[in-house]
Design a protein around this motif. Structure first.
Motif, mmCIF file in Angstrom:
data_model
loop_
_atom_site.group_PDB
_atom_site.id
_atom_site.type_symbol
_atom_site.label_atom_id
_atom_site.label_comp_id
_atom_site.label_asym_id
_atom_site.label_seq_id
_atom_site.Cartn_x
_atom_site.Cartn_y
_atom_site.Cartn_z
ATOM 1 N N ASN A 57 0.836 -1.194 0.000
ATOM 2 C CA ASN A 57 0.000 0.000 0.000
ATOM 3 C C ASN A 57 0.870 1.242 0.000
ATOM 4 O OD1 ASN A 57 -2.362 1.450 -0.075
ATOM 5 N ND2 ASN A 57 -3.098 0.797 1.934
ATOM 6 N N SER A 58 0.305 2.329 -0.477
ATOM 7 C CA SER A 58 1.032 3.591 -0.532
ATOM 8 C C SER A 58 1.231 4.163 0.872
ATOM 9 C CB SER A 58 0.240 4.593 -1.380
ATOM 10 O OG SER A 58 0.834 5.871 -1.320
ATOM 11 N N TYR A 105 -7.818 8.000 -3.824
ATOM 12 C CA TYR A 105 -7.292 6.665 -3.500
ATOM 13 C C TYR A 105 -7.935 5.601 -4.384
ATOM 14 C CZ TYR A 105 -5.776 2.585 -0.918
ATOM 15 O OH TYR A 105 -5.205 1.371 -0.582
ATOM 16 N N LYS A 109 -6.437 2.909 -7.146
ATOM 17 C CA LYS A 109 -6.651 1.456 -7.125
ATOM 18 C C LYS A 109 -7.245 0.984 -8.451
ATOM 19 C CE LYS A 109 -5.904 -0.963 -4.201
ATOM 20 N NZ LYS A 109 -4.635 -1.676 -3.880
#
Length: 244
Positions: A57-58, A105, A109
């Motif tokens: 994940n970022s 976000y 994705k």
């Protein structure tokens, strides 16, 4: 099988690694010398791999940062997986990723999913609902002047351990060439979910229902974050999770 888990030292990845005991499993992360943003260590760790699992994940959820992370990281993973002849790419994503473009976000994705879909690799994308473990963080980001303003859009929050089970299951099975959606056993409005959590924690903040309240930049519909009918449901419900 040799299975490489990118993000294998994190919340989900470490559990996936344990669940895949019996296979040759490698937990890959910057701390183990594998960096998906620079490509460092990818060719070596993927050599001879049958399955690549990406649950990374970022570190930043700022719109530009998260888009840059998933585009660069996934691009490097796709190239390295092709070169290594990886047979199955499993990635963890989010329910509603392609339907809520106002969320930076979720846009990122969706971009990640598209890169995998267009890669030519055999793949399975596991879309999960919001983790039960994120409830307080959701409350914190929705608090203004001590009041938590949240949408009454539907949710089906899932325990991280159940997410790990679903990802590990996908890794051990043939690629589906598409998306698998998963959620927890309870369907309830987001405001009610967070209200129950804060009450159980004796958090004094008031939760106010506001249909216009944004969740990571987007307004939620009734079923925006609810998986498709018939999707796999986890075992751990909100009451059991709170009881722990």
């Amino acid at each position: 099988m040799k299975i490489v888990v990118i993000g294998g030292t994190g919340r989900i990845g470490s559990q996936v690694v344990q669940l895949l005991e019996g296979h040759e499993v490698v937990a890959a992360a910057p701390s183990t010398g594998v960096n998906t943003l620079t490509g460092e260590g990818l060719s070596g760790v993927l050599r001879g791999a049958d399955v690549l699992v990406d649950v990374s994940n970022s570190p930043s959820f700022a719109d530009d940062d998260v888009m840059e992370f998933f585009r660069r990281s996934t691009g490097n993973l796709v190239r390295a997986a092709r070169e290594a002849g990886v047979g199955h790419f499993v990635a963890l994503s989010v329910v509603g990723a392609d339907e809520l473009p106002d969320s930076g976000y979720l846009r990122a994705k969706a971009a990640q999913e598209k890169l995998i879909e267009d890669s030519g690799l055999n793949y399975t994308i596991v879309r999960a609902t919001q983790f039960l473990e994120f409830a307080v963080a959701i409350a914190d980001t929705s608090t203004v002047d001590g009041v938590v303003r949240l949408s009454d859009g539907g949710t089906q929050p899932i325990a991280a351990e159940d997410v790990a089970v679903a990802v590990a299951k996908a890794a051990g099975e043939p690629a589906v060439g598409g998306i698998v959606e998963i959620g927890g056993p309870d369907v309830l409005p987001m405001d009610e979910w967070i209200r129950r959590v804060l009450t159980a924690r004796k958090d004094p903040r008031e939760v106010v229902t506001d249909p216009a309240a944004r969740y990571f930049g987007t307004v939620l519909g009734k079923d925006s974050l609810v998986p498709a009918e018939g999707s796999w449901r986890g075992r751990v419900g909100l009451a059991e999770w709170l009881g722990r």
